[in-house]
Design a protein around this motif. Structure first.
Motif, mmCIF file in Angstrom:
data_model
loop_
_atom_site.group_PDB
_atom_site.id
_atom_site.type_symbol
_atom_site.label_atom_id
_atom_site.label_comp_id
_atom_site.label_asym_id
_atom_site.label_seq_id
_atom_site.Cartn_x
_atom_site.Cartn_y
_atom_site.Cartn_z
ATOM 1 N N HIS A 99 -46.771 -12.575 88.226
ATOM 2 C CA HIS A 99 -45.392 -12.447 87.745
ATOM 3 C C HIS A 99 -45.181 -13.415 86.592
ATOM 4 O O HIS A 99 -44.333 -14.297 86.643
ATOM 5 C CB HIS A 99 -44.405 -12.721 88.878
ATOM 6 N N ALA A 100 -45.990 -13.277 85.536
ATOM 7 C CA ALA A 100 -45.869 -14.148 84.374
ATOM 8 C C ALA A 100 -44.894 -13.545 83.375
ATOM 9 O O ALA A 100 -44.720 -12.332 83.294
ATOM 10 C CB ALA A 100 -47.229 -14.321 83.717
ATOM 11 N N GLU A 101 -44.252 -14.395 82.601
ATOM 12 C CA GLU A 101 -43.407 -13.928 81.527
ATOM 13 C C GLU A 101 -44.258 -13.165 80.521
ATOM 14 O O GLU A 101 -45.403 -13.532 80.257
ATOM 15 C CB GLU A 101 -42.751 -15.102 80.821
ATOM 16 N N PRO A 102 -43.717 -12.103 79.908
ATOM 17 C CA PRO A 102 -44.510 -11.355 78.940
ATOM 18 C C PRO A 102 -44.995 -12.211 77.779
ATOM 19 O O PRO A 102 -46.015 -11.921 77.181
ATOM 20 C CB PRO A 102 -43.540 -10.260 78.470
ATOM 21 N N SER A 103 -44.260 -13.262 77.437
ATOM 22 C CA SER A 103 -44.616 -14.062 76.273
ATOM 23 C C SER A 103 -45.202 -15.414 76.648
ATOM 24 O O SER A 103 -45.244 -16.313 75.827
ATOM 25 C CB SER A 103 -43.381 -14.278 75.392
ATOM 26 N N VAL A 104 -45.678 -15.577 77.882
ATOM 27 C CA VAL A 104 -46.191 -16.885 78.280
ATOM 28 C C VAL A 104 -47.449 -17.252 77.500
ATOM 29 O O VAL A 104 -47.794 -18.429 77.374
ATOM 30 C CB VAL A 104 -46.455 -16.934 79.799
ATOM 31 N N LEU A 105 -48.132 -16.271 76.922
ATOM 32 C CA LEU A 105 -49.321 -16.532 76.108
ATOM 33 C C LEU A 105 -49.019 -16.555 74.615
ATOM 34 O O LEU A 105 -49.930 -16.558 73.787
ATOM 35 C CB LEU A 105 -50.407 -15.489 76.404
ATOM 36 N N ASP A 106 -47.748 -16.567 74.263
ATOM 37 C CA ASP A 106 -47.326 -16.612 72.865
ATOM 38 C C ASP A 106 -47.794 -17.922 72.232
ATOM 39 O O ASP A 106 -47.454 -19.007 72.713
ATOM 40 C CB ASP A 106 -45.803 -16.512 72.788
ATOM 41 N N PRO A 107 -48.560 -17.870 71.129
ATOM 42 C CA PRO A 107 -49.050 -19.108 70.521
ATOM 43 C C PRO A 107 -47.979 -19.922 69.816
ATOM 44 O O PRO A 107 -48.235 -21.055 69.409
ATOM 45 C CB PRO A 107 -50.093 -18.602 69.517
ATOM 46 N N ALA A 113 -42.398 -27.914 79.369
ATOM 47 C CA ALA A 113 -42.612 -28.385 80.737
ATOM 48 C C ALA A 113 -43.087 -29.834 80.762
ATOM 49 O O ALA A 113 -42.938 -30.525 81.775
ATOM 50 C CB ALA A 113 -43.622 -27.489 81.451
ATOM 51 N N ALA A 114 -43.662 -30.306 79.648
ATOM 52 C CA ALA A 114 -44.148 -31.687 79.591
ATOM 53 C C ALA A 114 -43.057 -32.683 79.236
ATOM 54 O O ALA A 114 -43.285 -33.895 79.271
ATOM 55 C CB ALA A 114 -45.286 -31.793 78.579
ATOM 56 N N LEU A 115 -41.871 -32.198 78.888
ATOM 57 C CA LEU A 115 -40.769 -33.095 78.530
ATOM 58 C C LEU A 115 -40.215 -33.773 79.777
ATOM 59 O O LEU A 115 -39.906 -33.115 80.771
ATOM 60 C CB LEU A 115 -39.656 -32.319 77.829
ATOM 61 N N ALA A 430 -46.760 -22.546 76.682
ATOM 62 C CA ALA A 430 -45.497 -22.068 77.237
ATOM 63 C C ALA A 430 -45.542 -21.989 78.758
ATOM 64 O O ALA A 430 -46.605 -21.833 79.367
ATOM 65 C CB ALA A 430 -45.161 -20.697 76.658
ATOM 66 N N GLY A 431 -44.364 -22.084 79.355
ATOM 67 C CA GLY A 431 -44.236 -21.903 80.791
ATOM 68 C C GLY A 431 -44.833 -23.043 81.591
ATOM 69 O O GLY A 431 -45.210 -24.092 81.064
ATOM 70 N N THR A 432 -44.914 -22.823 82.884
ATOM 71 C CA THR A 432 -45.511 -23.799 83.779
ATOM 72 C C THR A 432 -47.012 -23.560 83.895
ATOM 73 O O THR A 432 -47.524 -22.524 83.466
ATOM 74 C CB THR A 432 -44.883 -23.711 85.167
ATOM 75 N N ARG A 433 -47.716 -24.511 84.497
ATOM 76 C CA ARG A 433 -49.151 -24.334 84.703
ATOM 77 C C ARG A 433 -49.407 -23.112 85.597
ATOM 78 O O ARG A 433 -50.364 -22.360 85.374
ATOM 79 C CB ARG A 433 -49.729 -25.591 85.348
ATOM 80 N N ALA A 434 -48.562 -22.896 86.589
ATOM 81 C CA ALA A 434 -48.743 -21.752 87.488
ATOM 82 C C ALA A 434 -48.553 -20.438 86.742
ATOM 83 O O ALA A 434 -49.294 -19.461 86.959
ATOM 84 C CB ALA A 434 -47.767 -21.842 88.660
ATOM 85 N N GLU A 435 -47.557 -20.387 85.856
ATOM 86 C CA GLU A 435 -47.334 -19.164 85.081
ATOM 87 C C GLU A 435 -48.507 -18.892 84.145
ATOM 88 O O GLU A 435 -48.916 -17.742 83.966
ATOM 89 C CB GLU A 435 -46.034 -19.294 84.289
#
Length: 445
Positions: A99-107, A113-115, A430-435
């Protein structure tokens, strides 16, 4: 086809092939395409839409797989049925579906998430402490100049001379402003494949844009045509191929800039993100009189700030100030205040250390996933994206990932005159490590 409502957004995270398939599907659902209609050839449609043939072929492959168009040998591709509002696609594989966001691999997306939330809130509170300013500052805030100067010295090895730093609204906005400083109709060389927004900004200013090939050592400097007014390049981490400009080519590029008196626009969009050895010298450090260095907070913090910086030769700074004075254009001070607060209290440096650790581990995750799947990978140990090369090829891999609910871009999306290279441009910030883990699992199938 000119009457069909097909609109492609080259800045969107969704690959162009997926957008085109969606547009054709919607045209059939809305009645603009009917059973029996013949679709244009992939080559003809690519010409009409000004995209590569790889994009149109991938879209047709997807529609053929869904079964509502069919190819006839020697005749073309025809609509055979009206699809439902959403593609049926193949049956879902057994087991849980990612269930990943469609754009989680967007460069293009940063690692928010690191903030550290406490750091982020603290900086915004500090930004509200100074009283409101009652005059516009075309150059940017003096305290922001100091923060940028310290940041560049510590993290990029650049010492800007006094009066050479300007605040910007980010690298794309800076390129758009610089384009207006160049002579009307002048020629600008850009990397091919390269950053589409920079190309659009240059063209919007009425400049002639010529693509120069990129190989494993970055921009092919010998291929830069004579007579250019400027060369736009991303030397620290080429976008999108993820290689860096070699030391020899850096010297060659600035040598030509001096000899031929052209401007080099050095887009250092994620130059702070390096995971192995010290970076090569910046072009601005090698030839400060001929290089405009651009940086941004968007990739190391968040586009929320809408802030970046430029270090430019004095003559360019003067012309830039004059342009802003005449047009009233200037970056918002809010983002400058926040970044200044982060730098002043040491939070920016601490965040960068944390961000590098996180992205180094995410990069390793991408490489491990690709290696296990038998995919090749390309890219320097830097930045927030890699290029992966699946055995089945770019087009088939994009279509397969889309069927599994994951959007990924191909190098074809970044070529202007037809793809010369192929591969998947995979972002991992983008996203979390799990995503990210789920999206990668779906990507490789």
């Amino acid at each position: 086809m000119q009457d069909l409502p097909i609109v492609l957004d080259r800045a969107a995270a969704t690959p162009l092939a997926v957008q085109l398939a969606d547009g054709l599907r919607a045209a059939a659902v809305g009645g603009a395409l009917r059973p029996g209609d013949r679709l244009p050839s992939t080559r003809g449609l690519a010409t009409t839409l000004r995209v590569s043939r790889t994009v149109t072929a991938a879209a047709y492959d997807q529609l053929l797989a869904e079964g509502w168009v069919a190819g006839r040998v020697g005749a073309g591709t025809f609509v055979t049925a009206v699809p439902g509002p959403a593609p049926a696609g193949p049956a879902a594989p057994a087991g849980p579906r990612p269930h990943a966001e469609p754009s989680v691999l967007d460069p293009g997306r940063p690692c928010v998430a690191a903030l550290d939330p406490a750091m982020w809130r603290r900086a915004w509170r500090a930004a509200a402490d100074p009283p409101p300013d009652d005059r516009p500052r075309a150059d940017g805030l003096p305290a922001f100049h100091d923060a940028v100067t310290g940041h560049l010295l510590r993290h990029r090895g650049l010492t800007p001379p006094a009066g050479t730093v300007l605040a910007t609204a980010g690298t794309s906005a800076a390129v758009a402003e610089l384009a207006r400083l160049l002579p009307a109709g002048a020629t600008v060389a850009v990397e091919e494949p390269g950053y589409p927004r920079a190309v659009s900004a240059l063209r919007a200013a009425g400049l002639r844009v010529l693509g120069v090939p990129v190989d494993d050592d970055g921009l092919v400097v010998d291929a830069v045509p004579a007579g250019c007014a400027a060369v736009y390049t991303t030397p620290a981490h080429q976008f999108p191929t993820a290689v860096r400009l070699s030391a020899a080519r850096r010297v060659a590029l600035v040598g030509r800039a001096r000899a031929e008196d052209f401007l080099v626009i050095e887009d250092d969009y994620d130059g702070e993100l390096r995971y192995d050895v010290a970076p090569l010298p910046l072009l601005a450090a090698l030839a400060p009189a001929h290089v405009v260095h651009l940086g941004t907070a968007s990739k190391i913090l968040s586009p929320t700030l809408g802030v970046g910086w430029a270090v430019a030769p004095p003559a360019v700074v003067a012309a830039w100030r004059d342009l802003r004075a005449r047009t009233g254009t200037r970056p918002s001070p809010a983002g400058q205040l926040v970044l200044t607060a982060l730098a002043t209290h040491g939070d920016l440096s601490r965040h960068l250390r944390r961000l590098r650790r996180e992205l180094r581990e995410r990069r390793a995750l991408v490489l491990d996933t690709a290696r296990t799947a038998g995919w090749a990978a390309q890219g320097d140990p830097a930045g927030a994206h890699l290029v992966l090369r699946p055995p089945e090829g770019e087009r088939a891999a994009i279509a397969a990932a889309a069927r599994r609910g994951v959007a990924v871009r191909g190098l074809a999306d970044y070529h202007r005159d037809g793809p010369g290279t192929s591969g998947l441009v995979v972002g991992y910030a983008a996203g979390t490590r799990a995503e990210l883990t789920a999206a990668l699992a779906a990507l490789v199938g």
